[in-house]
Motif scaffolding. Structure first.
Motif, PDB file in Angstrom:
ATOM      1  N   LYS A 308       0.769  -1.324   0.086  1.00 44.78           N
ATOM      2  CA  LYS A 308       0.138  -0.095   0.133  1.00 44.78           C
ATOM      3  C   LYS A 308       0.932   1.227  -0.094  1.00 44.78           C
ATOM      4  N   SER A 310       3.995   1.500  -0.800  1.00 44.96           N
ATOM      5  CA  SER A 310       4.657   1.607  -1.983  1.00 44.96           C
ATOM      6  C   SER A 310       3.841   2.307  -3.236  1.00 44.96           C
ATOM      7  N   ARG A 311       2.812   1.830  -3.268  1.00 39.72           N
ATOM      8  CA  ARG A 311       1.747   2.278  -4.392  1.00 39.72           C
ATOM      9  C   ARG A 311       1.547   3.602  -4.150  1.00 39.72           C
ATOM     10  N   SER A 312       1.665   4.211  -2.919  1.00 41.32           N
ATOM     11  CA  SER A 312       1.402   5.993  -2.778  1.00 41.32           C
ATOM     12  C   SER A 312       2.562   6.421  -2.921  1.00 41.32           C
TER      13      SER A 312
END
Lengths: 391, 253
Positions: A308, A310-312
């Motif tokens: 999560k 890393s995605r942000s």
């Protein structure tokens, strides 16, 4: 210096589950696993190993989501759907039906996860040194750097030691004795747990026919005595102690192994660029076989958290990013630990024995309550509800 | 008429009281600090930006774009955008914020290049000097601290590429926002330092829309967001007490 996104210390079921989940998400570039042991070899034909794990529904879901469940040697995965808990002090027992748990050898799970994970992994390579300088990633063994170092290296965690995270808890002054035995019957669908007269549980967990695994919790005196016995003498003692519902044992299949029982909690599960999962973060009494399941839940929560963030575009090593994992995992593990302690004390207490037996009788006849207990036992209500890596 | 024009020319978007306030904030990046809610808001902001740009949120998803982050604060969003592959220019008018952002940028060796730069400059100054325009402009939780909204939006319009996207999030001016954001968040729950927000300076989406429309900018999507006190997560909501919007320039025929 080589830079990894995540470095995991410890290639057990917990560390490997995390690595497999991170790899499956394709969100991180480089993941590395280190372990000091030799690459484990799983002998599919050999006798069962002493180390077996009771895999609950929620752990099974994690293993399925990373694709490891199908890679298990299916002939050696034993589902059981009934569990009988009795005590040698009284007549009453508890019977749980429609359980959905599996008894699987440790090596079988590790082997399956190793087949799924095809990233970088180094065996026979020890963690010796961690260095965290300001404005740098954490340096491991002066060899490489990683943004996040994860300790899944057991209750004597080197990661925990090197990062000065304290541990609190206590020893039970008990040992768990495990070995594999051959049953006289062919019924591999029932697990038995007998509370002996001193309150110690003796569990008989069904493996594939005709084998079972025993987990005998014993105080130090008993432990020394039991370990000193020859196989034949041990067999006699074992048969005399197994509850009235359990099948008799024909022979002992391998060497007895023992491990100390403790209830431990790491003070923090996270620190800047450090996270602890599994036994490195907590360990508790093995009587419900929850240790590895709690660890796998940790792995799932941490994987969710890393993916999560890393995605942000957040720095995955920052405490702010890891905080979510710590608060969720602590809440989940504390509740399990407290429940374990409650059950243990209930069975050890001699004074409330009549009350306990009455309770067992009542619960045994109340199916709705039993259903709730089974549900919570197989899937933790505070565990991960979704897996970010399958999105 | 000339006087009014001159006034507009010399006036600034800087709200000095708020600037002083932001110069005092020391814990932009501390765990459980007063700015922690912003860190959890960041997940939703980044998700929203991806949704609008129609890019899957995976890997270096913003590669090839140049973003302008207006009012960087501690640099939370700027760092995110850079890690996701976009080139980022972050500006702020508080010396403290810029210092904090630069300091924190240095803690991550990955960000150690000129593709993430911070500047102590106001938006109108930047729009005067800068010829370049940006693919993405974000002004998250900024307009409630801004004086002279028309000038602010005008400057944003100058800096936005014709096909660029502008993201604005802020707090509505309503009784509910007074109860929630000032009394609730600052005085009861104390998740935000007291005096961070000035209710009189809050702007309604309608106010923002009017100014955007003057600059020929459309609001494409407007959504309410809500902070969940129980698990500390930000999520979309039908309640527009706090809102986030995506805007783009009207197409010239």
């Amino acid at each position: 210096m080589q830079i990894y996104d995540v470095c995991i210390i410890g290639a057990g079921p917990v560390g490997l589950s995390l690595a497999a989940a991170l790899q499956k998400s394709k969100q991180l570039n480089k993941v590395l696993i280190l372990d000091s042991i030799k690459k484990p070899k799983f002998n599919k034909q050999g006798l069962p190993n002493q180390r077996v794990l009771s895999v609950t529904q929620s752990s099974r879901e994690v293993l399925q989501s990373v694709g490891a469940w199908d890679k298990l040697e299916q002939g050696r995965v034993n589902p059981y759907n009934r569990m009988i808990i009795d005590e040698s002090n009284g007549q009453d027992y508890l019977e749980f039906k429609n359980q959905q748990a599996h008894i699987i050898e440790y090596d079988n799970i590790v082997n399956a996860l190793l087949e799924v994970y095809d990233g970088e992994i180094e065996f026979e390579s020890k963690l010796e040194k961690i260095e965290l300088k300001p404005n740098e990633y954490v340096t491991v063994n002066d060899k490489f750097q990683c943004k996040l170092l994860i300790g899944s290296d057991g209750n004597k965690s080197k990661v925990k030691e090197c990062s000065n995270i304290g541990t609190y808890g206590h020893s039970y002054h008990q040992m768990g004795i495990v070995c594999t035995v051959e049953r006289t019957d062919q019924d591999s669908e029932v697990a038995y747990q007998t509370y002996l007269s001193n309150g110690c549980p003796l569990a008989l967990l069904p493996l594939y026919n005709p084998y079972s695994s025993i987990v005998w919790t014993a105080y130090m005196d008993d432990y020394k005595y039991l370990m000193s016995l020859s196989d034949e003498e041990f067999l006699k003692v074992l048969n005399s102690q197994l509850g009235r519902y359990a099948p008799r044992i024909k022979s002992i299949s391998n060497k007895r192994m023992a491990f100390p029982l403790q209830s431990l909690q790491a003070q923090r599960y996270i620190q800047k660029r450090i996270a602890l999962i599994g036994d490195a973060a907590h360990s508790n009494h093995p009587m419900a076989g929850q240790g590895m399941n709690m660890g796998i839940n940790d792995a799932a929560l941490l994987a969710n958290c890393i993916i999560k963030n890393s995605r942000s575009g957040n720095d995955i090593g920052l405490e702010q990013s890891l905080e979510e994992y710590e608060s969720q995992a602590k809440l989940m593990n504390y509740t399990t630990s407290i429940a374990m302690e409650l059950i243990k004390n209930t069975y050890e207490n001699k004074t409330i024995s009549p009350l306990r037996q009455l309770g067992a009788k009542i619960i045994n006849n109340l199916d709705p309550i039993k259903q709730i207990m089974i549900q919570y036992g197989s899937k933790h209500p505070l565990g991960p509800s979704q897996f970010e890596w399958v999105k | 008429m000339i006087r009014i024009k001159l006034l507009k020319y010399f006036s600034s978007t800087i709200n000095q009281a708020d600037r002083q306030n932001f110069n005092k904030i020391q814990d932009w990046w501390s765990v459980g600090g007063s700015m922690a809610p912003l860190y959890s808001y960041n997940h939703l902001r980044v998700q929203f930006i991806h949704e609008i740009l129609n890019r899957p949120q995976k890997g270096k998803s913003l590669a090839g774009l140049h973003s302008l982050d207006v009012g960087v604060g501690g640099g939370i969003l700027s760092e995110s955008l850079r890690r996701l592959g976009s080139k980022v220019t972050g500006i702020d008018v508080s010396e403290n914020s810029i210092e904090t952002a630069i300091q924190h940028k240095n803690t991550d060796p990955e960000l150690n290049d000129s593709d993430l730069e911070y500047k102590l400059i106001s938006i109108e100054e930047l729009s005067k000097n800068q010829e370049k325009q940006f693919d993405i402009i974000t002004a998250m939780e900024v307009i409630e601290h801004v004086e002279n909204l028309p000038l602010f939006i005008e400057s944003l319009g100058k800096l936005l590429k014709p096909d660029g996207k502008l993201f604005i999030s802020s707090i509505n001016k309503s009784y509910e926002s007074y109860l929630k954001l000032i009394i609730g968040a600052e005085y009861i729950a104390r998740v935000v330092p007291q005096g961070t927000h000035d209710w009189n300076n809050f702007k309604t989406p309608e106010q923002v829309w009017l100014q955007l429309n003057k600059q020929k900018i459309n609001i494409d999507v407007l959504r309410g967001v809500e902070y969940n006190l129980l698990n500390g997560e930000m999520k979309y909501s039908n309640n527009e007490t706090q809102y986030i919007m995506a805007c783009s320039k009207q197409k010239m025929e």
